[in-house]
Motif scaffolding. Structure first.
Motif, PDB file in Angstrom:
ATOM      1  N   GLN A  19       0.861  -1.192   0.000  1.00  0.00           N
ATOM      2  CA  GLN A  19       0.000   0.000   0.000  1.00  0.00           C
ATOM      3  C   GLN A  19       0.894   1.238   0.000  1.00  0.00           C
ATOM      4  O   GLN A  19       1.536   1.536   1.007  1.00  0.00           O
ATOM      5  N   LEU A  20       0.934   1.932  -1.125  1.00  0.00           N
ATOM      6  CA  LEU A  20       1.832   3.080  -1.295  1.00  0.00           C
ATOM      7  C   LEU A  20       1.064   4.365  -1.031  1.00  0.00           C
ATOM      8  O   LEU A  20       0.777   5.137  -1.946  1.00  0.00           O
ATOM      9  N   PHE A  21       0.741   4.599   0.251  1.00  0.00           N
ATOM     10  CA  PHE A  21      -0.026   5.796   0.625  1.00  0.00           C
ATOM     11  C   PHE A  21       0.875   6.807   1.349  1.00  0.00           C
ATOM     12  O   PHE A  21       1.073   7.913   0.892  1.00  0.00           O
ATOM     13  N   SER A  22       1.408   6.393   2.521  1.00  0.00           N
ATOM     14  CA  SER A  22       2.108   7.350   3.395  1.00  0.00           C
ATOM     15  C   SER A  22       3.386   7.864   2.751  1.00  0.00           C
ATOM     16  O   SER A  22       4.091   7.134   2.059  1.00  0.00           O
ATOM     17  N   SER A  61       3.330  13.248   4.590  1.00  0.00           N
ATOM     18  CA  SER A  61       1.877  13.035   4.669  1.00  0.00           C
ATOM     19  C   SER A  61       1.550  11.595   5.067  1.00  0.00           C
ATOM     20  O   SER A  61       1.632  10.681   4.262  1.00  0.00           O
ATOM     21  N   SER A  67      -0.750  11.107   8.519  1.00  0.00           N
ATOM     22  CA  SER A  67      -2.103  11.449   8.994  1.00  0.00           C
ATOM     23  C   SER A  67      -2.805  12.316   7.952  1.00  0.00           C
ATOM     24  O   SER A  67      -3.979  12.124   7.641  1.00  0.00           O
ATOM     25  N   TRP A  93       7.103   3.802   5.069  1.00  0.00           N
ATOM     26  CA  TRP A  93       6.322   2.903   5.921  1.00  0.00           C
ATOM     27  C   TRP A  93       5.656   1.800   5.081  1.00  0.00           C
ATOM     28  O   TRP A  93       4.653   1.244   5.516  1.00  0.00           O
ATOM     29  N   THR A  94       6.159   1.521   3.900  1.00  0.00           N
ATOM     30  CA  THR A  94       5.429   0.630   3.006  1.00  0.00           C
ATOM     31  C   THR A  94       5.663  -0.829   3.390  1.00  0.00           C
ATOM     32  O   THR A  94       6.675  -1.431   3.018  1.00  0.00           O
ATOM     33  N   THR A  95       4.706  -1.376   4.146  1.00  0.00           N
ATOM     34  CA  THR A  95       4.797  -2.770   4.585  1.00  0.00           C
ATOM     35  C   THR A  95       4.872  -3.677   3.363  1.00  0.00           C
ATOM     36  O   THR A  95       4.091  -3.505   2.411  1.00  0.00           O
ATOM     37  N   PHE A 128       8.869  -2.779   7.038  1.00  0.00           N
ATOM     38  CA  PHE A 128       8.585  -1.561   6.268  1.00  0.00           C
ATOM     39  C   PHE A 128       9.691  -1.221   5.298  1.00  0.00           C
ATOM     40  O   PHE A 128      10.814  -1.676   5.460  1.00  0.00           O
ATOM     41  N   TRP A 171       4.973 -10.697  13.499  1.00  0.00           N
ATOM     42  CA  TRP A 171       4.886 -10.098  14.835  1.00  0.00           C
ATOM     43  C   TRP A 171       3.499  -9.481  15.097  1.00  0.00           C
ATOM     44  O   TRP A 171       3.253  -8.919  16.153  1.00  0.00           O
ATOM     45  N   TYR A 172       2.569  -9.572  14.129  1.00  0.00           N
ATOM     46  CA  TYR A 172       1.267  -8.923  14.289  1.00  0.00           C
ATOM     47  C   TYR A 172       0.446  -9.451  15.485  1.00  0.00           C
ATOM     48  O   TYR A 172      -0.259  -8.669  16.127  1.00  0.00           O
ATOM     49  N   ARG A 190       1.702  -7.469  18.237  1.00  0.00           N
ATOM     50  CA  ARG A 190       1.204  -6.097  18.090  1.00  0.00           C
ATOM     51  C   ARG A 190      -0.202  -5.966  18.688  1.00  0.00           C
ATOM     52  O   ARG A 190      -0.571  -4.922  19.216  1.00  0.00           O
ATOM     53  N   ALA A 212      -0.492   2.527  12.815  1.00  0.00           N
ATOM     54  CA  ALA A 212      -0.803   1.965  11.492  1.00  0.00           C
ATOM     55  C   ALA A 212      -2.259   2.198  11.104  1.00  0.00           C
ATOM     56  O   ALA A 212      -3.154   2.141  11.950  1.00  0.00           O
ATOM     57  N   GLY A 213      -2.467   2.472   9.824  1.00  0.00           N
ATOM     58  CA  GLY A 213      -3.848   2.612   9.329  1.00  0.00           C
ATOM     59  C   GLY A 213      -4.538   3.867   9.846  1.00  0.00           C
ATOM     60  O   GLY A 213      -5.760   3.977   9.813  1.00  0.00           O
ATOM     61  N   ASN A 221     -10.536  11.964  15.786  1.00  0.00           N
ATOM     62  CA  ASN A 221     -11.075  13.048  14.940  1.00  0.00           C
ATOM     63  C   ASN A 221     -12.245  12.535  14.100  1.00  0.00           C
ATOM     64  O   ASN A 221     -13.278  13.202  13.983  1.00  0.00           O
TER      65      ASN A 221
HETATM   66  C1  LIG Z   1       2.788  -1.228  11.541  1.00  0.00           C
HETATM   67  C2  LIG Z   1       2.609  -0.150  10.518  1.00  0.00           C
HETATM   68  C3  LIG Z   1       2.377  -0.480   9.206  1.00  0.00           C
HETATM   69  C4  LIG Z   1       2.201   0.537   8.249  1.00  0.00           C
HETATM   70  N1  LIG Z   1       2.042   0.144   6.959  1.00  0.00           N
HETATM   71  C5  LIG Z   1       1.847   1.102   6.010  1.00  0.00           C
HETATM   72  C6  LIG Z   1       1.708   0.724   4.644  1.00  0.00           C
HETATM   73  O1  LIG Z   1       1.797  -0.461   4.295  1.00  0.00           O
HETATM   74  N2  LIG Z   1       1.505   1.692   3.720  1.00  0.00           N
HETATM   75  C7  LIG Z   1       1.416   3.007   4.075  1.00  0.00           C
HETATM   76  O2  LIG Z   1       1.180   3.814   3.171  1.00  0.00           O
HETATM   77  N3  LIG Z   1       1.574   3.408   5.356  1.00  0.00           N
HETATM   78  C8  LIG Z   1       1.795   2.482   6.335  1.00  0.00           C
HETATM   79  N4  LIG Z   1       1.977   2.868   7.641  1.00  0.00           N
HETATM   80  C9  LIG Z   1       2.030   4.296   7.951  1.00  0.00           C
HETATM   81  C10 LIG Z   1       0.866   4.837   8.765  1.00  0.00           C
HETATM   82  O3  LIG Z   1      -0.318   4.856   8.005  1.00  0.00           O
HETATM   83  C11 LIG Z   1       1.283   6.237   9.242  1.00  0.00           C
HETATM   84  O4  LIG Z   1       2.398   6.065  10.082  1.00  0.00           O
HETATM   85  C12 LIG Z   1       0.193   6.944   9.983  1.00  0.00           C
HETATM   86  O5  LIG Z   1      -0.871   7.281   9.131  1.00  0.00           O
HETATM   87  C13 LIG Z   1       0.692   8.198  10.708  1.00  0.00           C
HETATM   88  O6  LIG Z   1       1.365   9.031   9.828  1.00  0.00           O
HETATM   89  P1  LIG Z   1       2.817   9.608  10.196  1.00  0.00           P
HETATM   90  O7  LIG Z   1       3.678   8.462  10.646  1.00  0.00           O
HETATM   91  O8  LIG Z   1       3.271  10.436   9.060  1.00  0.00           O
HETATM   92  O9  LIG Z   1       2.597  10.507  11.486  1.00  0.00           O
HETATM   93  P2  LIG Z   1       2.171  12.043  11.495  1.00  0.00           P
HETATM   94  O10 LIG Z   1       1.015  12.232  10.594  1.00  0.00           O
HETATM   95  O11 LIG Z   1       3.365  12.885  11.268  1.00  0.00           O
HETATM   96  O12 LIG Z   1       1.664  12.202  12.980  1.00  0.00           O
HETATM   97  C14 LIG Z   1       2.561  12.458  14.080  1.00  0.00           C
HETATM   98  C15 LIG Z   1       1.737  12.617  15.344  1.00  0.00           C
HETATM   99  O13 LIG Z   1       0.853  13.762  15.212  1.00  0.00           O
HETATM  100  C16 LIG Z   1      -0.495  13.375  15.433  1.00  0.00           C
HETATM  101  N5  LIG Z   1      -1.391  14.096  14.527  1.00  0.00           N
HETATM  102  C17 LIG Z   1      -1.197  14.322  13.198  1.00  0.00           C
HETATM  103  N6  LIG Z   1      -2.246  14.985  12.675  1.00  0.00           N
HETATM  104  C18 LIG Z   1      -3.125  15.175  13.680  1.00  0.00           C
HETATM  105  C19 LIG Z   1      -4.402  15.806  13.765  1.00  0.00           C
HETATM  106  N7  LIG Z   1      -4.983  16.354  12.688  1.00  0.00           N
HETATM  107  N8  LIG Z   1      -5.043  15.804  14.964  1.00  0.00           N
HETATM  108  C20 LIG Z   1      -4.444  15.249  16.064  1.00  0.00           C
HETATM  109  N9  LIG Z   1      -3.223  14.651  16.052  1.00  0.00           N
HETATM  110  C21 LIG Z   1      -2.581  14.607  14.867  1.00  0.00           C
HETATM  111  C22 LIG Z   1      -0.536  11.884  15.111  1.00  0.00           C
HETATM  112  O14 LIG Z   1      -1.609  11.234  15.783  1.00  0.00           O
HETATM  113  C23 LIG Z   1       0.828  11.412  15.622  1.00  0.00           C
HETATM  114  O15 LIG Z   1       0.777  11.185  17.005  1.00  0.00           O
HETATM  115  C24 LIG Z   1       2.216   1.896   8.617  1.00  0.00           C
HETATM  116  C25 LIG Z   1       2.474   2.223   9.954  1.00  0.00           C
HETATM  117  C26 LIG Z   1       2.697   1.228  10.896  1.00  0.00           C
HETATM  118  C27 LIG Z   1       2.991   1.616  12.317  1.00  0.00           C
END
Ligand SMILES: Cc1cc2nc3c(=O)[nH]c(=O)nc-3n(C[C@H](O)[C@H](O)[C@H](O)COP(=O)(O)OP(=O)(O)OC[C@H]3O[C@@H](n4cnc5c(N)ncnc54)[C@H](O)[C@@H]3O)c2cc1C
Length: 421
Positions: free
Chosen positions: A111-114, A118, A120, A144-146, A196, A269-270, A273, A382-383, A391
């Motif tokens: 999943q190539l999202f994060s 960007s 959150s 973070w691309t699992t 990742f 390890w899920y 988790r 995650a997710g 929110n």
């Molecule tokens: C086990 C695992 C697997 C993952 N696998 C994938 C994957 O396969 N593909 C993929 O694309 N991504 C993956 N991710 C990434 C995951 O989706 C992101 O880490 C997550 O969405 C948070 O984004 P960030 O790390 O950029 O944190 P940030 O967005 O930088 O957030 C940092 C902190 O600020 C807080 N914050 C940010 N915005 C707000 C707001 N508006 N209101 C309140 N608090 C806020 C957050 O809660 C967090 O505590 C994975 C993450 C993990 C841990």
């Protein structure tokens, strides 16, 4: 609608399995048979390998497959999200090309999202997709691309229009990972696993038929993927890697084991988790801590929390059974599951004491408790993080005012960002 009942489904699948199950078949050969018979994905549409059974009856099929010790279709990892997304938004070409191979396990997905800027704020993605001739050309970076290091295909969210508001300038694609313009660099986590990756795109290419949904309609498609991901997290990962009920001897089990050791390796390890609530009582009894009134009280609190989270997950499944689209109960359940995981880590520590810091053979639990402690934070990230789920719940369930900035309708190129683009 279906006229099937639990008894009719059970007897039909049981008879079919008894006539067809053979542990000496090849894994893909068997899964194809299962799919052809409609038992591989019985809840899917009839046109796409299924029988349109409601989830409760599809669960009966799973029970029968497990009862006889047979192997099911490939159903872990991002492939489940890919399938759910393509079933809803994909073209017939895409369904034909990808759905069956996701079930047989021949294709693996990521999943190539994060992105670094960007996660959150996923709608702030800056990876570019530009139509050049008859190809989409991709430049940018994901993180973070699992599973990217095992994947054949990626679900890609990329920016195709910088002059529209941020949610409207995104497009969703299926990207072939095995091409010169894609570089996958693994990352190592604090629990020692390397699930990742960073993924870099330099003039990577996508053919037009791999565009999912509309140009500029990527946010709606990504939302479908995320809703299914959150529902999956709400259901918990505790059953992943559960011990098989019967002795497993035969070619198919060897091939399944090889699959688990490679493409499923990032997920091993899920269960930790998710907090390993299943181990708490046994560990309390084994250590004698079960007689400590404070520990008993904490165990009781944890089990109550876990049970209520399970009911939330069941509510979500019931909603799905009634044909309601994935909704905020996915966020409620996901938030509940990360509470449970963190509470379980605390209780495990209470039971293990200083032993919770030991890993591997030094520890009576074989290092499971230490792995729980350093793996549960992942569930809160995650997710979509816990804060983001709160929110969503406040805005969509409690109808509280939207958070400032979330309705930014300026052209994306004018929106302040913390990364260069
Ligand atoms: C086990 C695992 C697997 C993952 N696998 C994938 C994957 O396969 N593909 C993929 O694309 N991504 C993956 N991710 C990434 C995951 O989706 C992101 O880490 C997550 O969405 C948070 O984004 P960030 O790390 O950029 O944190 P940030 O967005 O930088 O957030 C940092 C902190 O600020 C807080 N914050 C940010 N915005 C707000 C707001 N508006 N209101 C309140 N608090 C806020 C957050 O809660 C967090 O505590 C994975 C993450 C993990 C841990």
């Amino acid at each position: 609608m279906t006229d099937a009942t639990e008894a009719s489904v059970r007897s039909e699948v049981r008879a079919w399995l008894e006539a067809n199950w053979d542990p000496n078949l090849g894994l893909v050969e068997w899964r194809n048979k299962l799919i052809d018979a409609g038992w591989g994905a019985p809840a899917w549409p009839k046109a796409w390998h299924g029988r349109e059974l409601p989830p409760a009856l599809a669960a009966v099929v799973d029970q029968e497959i497990r009862r006889i010790g047979a192997v099911g279709v490939a159903r872990t990892g991002i492939r489940t999200l890919a399938a759910a997304t393509l079933l809803e938004h994909g073209t017939d070409f895409q369904k034909e090309k990808f759905l069956r191979r996701s079930l047989t396990g021949e294709d693996t997905w990521c999943q190539l999202f994060s992105e670094p800027g960007s996660g959150s704020d996923l709608a702030g993605a800056t990876t570019r997709a530009e139509l050049t001739g008859n190809r989409w050309v991709i430049n940018g970076q994901k993180v973070w691309t699992t599973s990217a290091h095992h994947a054949d295909w990626g679900l890609l969210l990329a920016r195709t229009d910088w002059d529209k508001p941020k949610h409207q300038g995104l497009t969703f694609f299926v990207l072939d990972i095995h091409q010169p313009g894609v570089e996958v660099r693994p990352l190592r986590q604090m629990n020692g696993h390397a699930s990742f990756n960073q993924v870099f795109f330099t003039d990577a290419e996508i053919p037009p038929e791999h565009l999912v949904g509309e140009i500029g309609g990527g946010w709606a498609v990504a939302t479908t993927t995320l809703m299914h991901e959150r529902r999956g997290a709400a259901d918990g990962f505790a059953s992943w890697g559960a011990a098989p009920p019967v002795e497993r001897k035969g070619r198919i089990y060897d091939e399944e084991q090889a699959e688990t050791a490679t493409t499923m390796e990032p997920y091993k390890w899920y269960p930790q988790r998710a907090g390993r609530v299943d181990l708490v009582l046994a560990r309390a009894k084994a250590t004698g801590k079960i007689d400590d009134p404070v520990v008993r009280q904490e165990i009781a609190k944890l089990l109550i929390l876990a049970r209520s989270a399970e009911w939330t997950a069941r509510r979500a499944r019931a909603a799905m059974a009634e044909g309601r689209p994935p909704g905020p109960e996915g966020s409620l359940g996901k938030l509940a599951s990360s509470h449970v995981a963190r509470a379980a880590a605390r209780v495990h520590t209470l039971i293990a004491g200083a032993d919770a810091m030991l890993s591997g053979e030094d520890d009576p639990s074989g290092g499971v408790v230490a792995e729980v402690l350093i793996s549960v934070p992942a569930g809160s990230i995650a997710g979509g993080t816990d804060e983001i789920q709160r929110n969503i719940i406040s805005e969509r369930v409690l109808r509280m005012p939207k958070e400032p900035g979330s309705t930014d309708d300026r052209p994306f190129r004018e929106v302040p960002r913390n990364v260069a683009s």
